[in-house]
Structure formats: structure tokens, C-alpha cells
Design an enzyme around this catalytic site. Sequence first.
Site, PDB file in Angstrom:
ATOM      1  N   ASP A 109       0.794  -1.234   0.000  1.00 34.80           N
ATOM      2  CA  ASP A 109       0.000   0.000   0.000  1.00 34.80           C
ATOM      3  C   ASP A 109       0.827   1.285   0.000  1.00 34.80           C
ATOM      4  O   ASP A 109       0.277   2.377   0.143  1.00 34.80           O
ATOM      5  CB  ASP A 109      -0.993   0.009   1.169  1.00 34.80           C
ATOM      6  CG  ASP A 109      -0.348   0.232   2.526  1.00 34.80           C
ATOM      7  OD1 ASP A 109       0.885   0.073   2.650  1.00 34.80           O
ATOM      8  OD2 ASP A 109      -1.080   0.566   3.483  1.00 34.80           O
ATOM      9  N   ARG A 110       2.133   1.176  -0.173  1.00 34.67           N
ATOM     10  CA  ARG A 110       2.965   2.385  -0.270  1.00 34.67           C
ATOM     11  C   ARG A 110       4.249   2.049  -1.018  1.00 34.67           C
ATOM     12  O   ARG A 110       4.861   1.017  -0.778  1.00 34.67           O
ATOM     13  CB  ARG A 110       3.283   2.925   1.117  1.00 34.67           C
ATOM     14  CG  ARG A 110       4.252   4.097   1.166  1.00 34.67           C
ATOM     15  CD  ARG A 110       3.637   5.386   0.668  1.00 34.67           C
ATOM     16  NE  ARG A 110       2.837   6.053   1.686  1.00 34.67           N
ATOM     17  CZ  ARG A 110       2.317   7.254   1.534  1.00 34.67           C
ATOM     18  NH1 ARG A 110       2.499   7.914   0.396  1.00 34.67           N
ATOM     19  NH2 ARG A 110       1.587   7.794   2.485  1.00 34.67           N
TER      20      ARG A 110
END
EC number: 2.7.1.76
Length: 215
Positions: free
Chosen positions: A79-80
Site C-alpha cells: 500500500d505504499r
Amino acid sequence: MIQVIVLSGPIGAGKSSLTSILAEHLGTQAFYEGVDSNPVLPLYYKDMKRYTFLLNTYLLNHRLAQINQAIQEKNSVSDRSIYEDALFFKMNADSSVADPTEFKIYNDLLENMMEDTPGNPSKKPDLLIYIHVSLDTMLKRIKKRGRSFEQISTDPSLKDYYARLLKYYEPWYENYNASPKIMINGDKLDFVTNMNAQKEVLKEIDEKLREIGNL
């Protein structure tokens, strides 16, 4: 086939939500930033000048560990992106919140750690998905998820910080060339609450994965 996908986008863009949706859709492992377990982040929001370097080195170490684990899993969604942490650091250096020398040291460290070496798997993702959102959408989602240290009701100066951050994201995405990439319109497509929007986003991502030969 190894398939490593990373999400990117500003605070409140919906990265963690889309990570969950995409991991379920593809049947892959999801990796999350772990904001709630980050001991430095609340300190950073209280004193950005003091904690910028510490936060970014902490995140660099955390993300490298995630990348190594993701490579072992063969198929994953994170997610990043490790690449966008430097964006936050650069913004702080440009506004004299962070020391330019510290930024250079961090950037050199990042480049050395991400460099491909013979006999080792590439740390670069197969696809980067960037979620574009407006300031209005960003602020609404930050308020909704309710992390106290992110709220402009607690610290009104954060609104200017978030607005400046958005101005750095578009050029960052345009210049990103470490892997194939795709932009999702997070204002138009509310994939968190709208199933039709979610289906459209997954369709766009599937088409991109087919285009690059990873689906």
C-alpha cells in the site's frame, strides 16, 4: 510469474483500501504500511523539523524489509511505494523544515539500497498504481479515518501542509520511471464505497497488467 504491485498517492487517497480490494481480486498477499505501529509518525507531526530524517530512515528500513518479503511471496500488493517517501523529504527540505544535507544523505542511501546487483532479484515493482485525489477528497478521508495527529481540527496548519504535498505528487508521478505505472482518478472513482467504481478501477488495472504481460 512474479508480480509485485505497489500503490502510491497522498495521505487519505485510499491506498490501503485499494490494496485490500486488489489483493483479494488477484488472490495475492497484501502488505500494509503499518501507520498505527509506527512510533515515529506521531512525533513527526508534532515536530517535523526534528523528526523528518528519523521518520524517513525508519520508513526506508521498514519498506526494504517489506520489499524483500514481497519478493519471496512472488505475488503481492503493497500500500505504499518506497520511492515516494523521498517526495515528503524533498518537500520538507524545499521549505526549510528539513536540512538539505540530510535529504542528500537519505537520497544517496535510497539509491544505493535500491540498486540492482548481480545475483539478487530486482527490488523494483512490476507496476506502480498512483491514486490521484483533490485536496477536498483528501481532507474528507483524513477526517473520516480519524487519526488524531492528522486532523486539521487539532492543527490547522496541516491544511497548508497537505495542499503543498499534493503539488509535489503530480510531478513526482510524471517523472517516475522505475516501472510501468497507471493513474487512478480517486475523485471520480470512489472504489471504497461504490461497487461500480470498484469494478471500473479493477478493470483498468487488469487491462494495464495484460498490457505489460503480468496477467
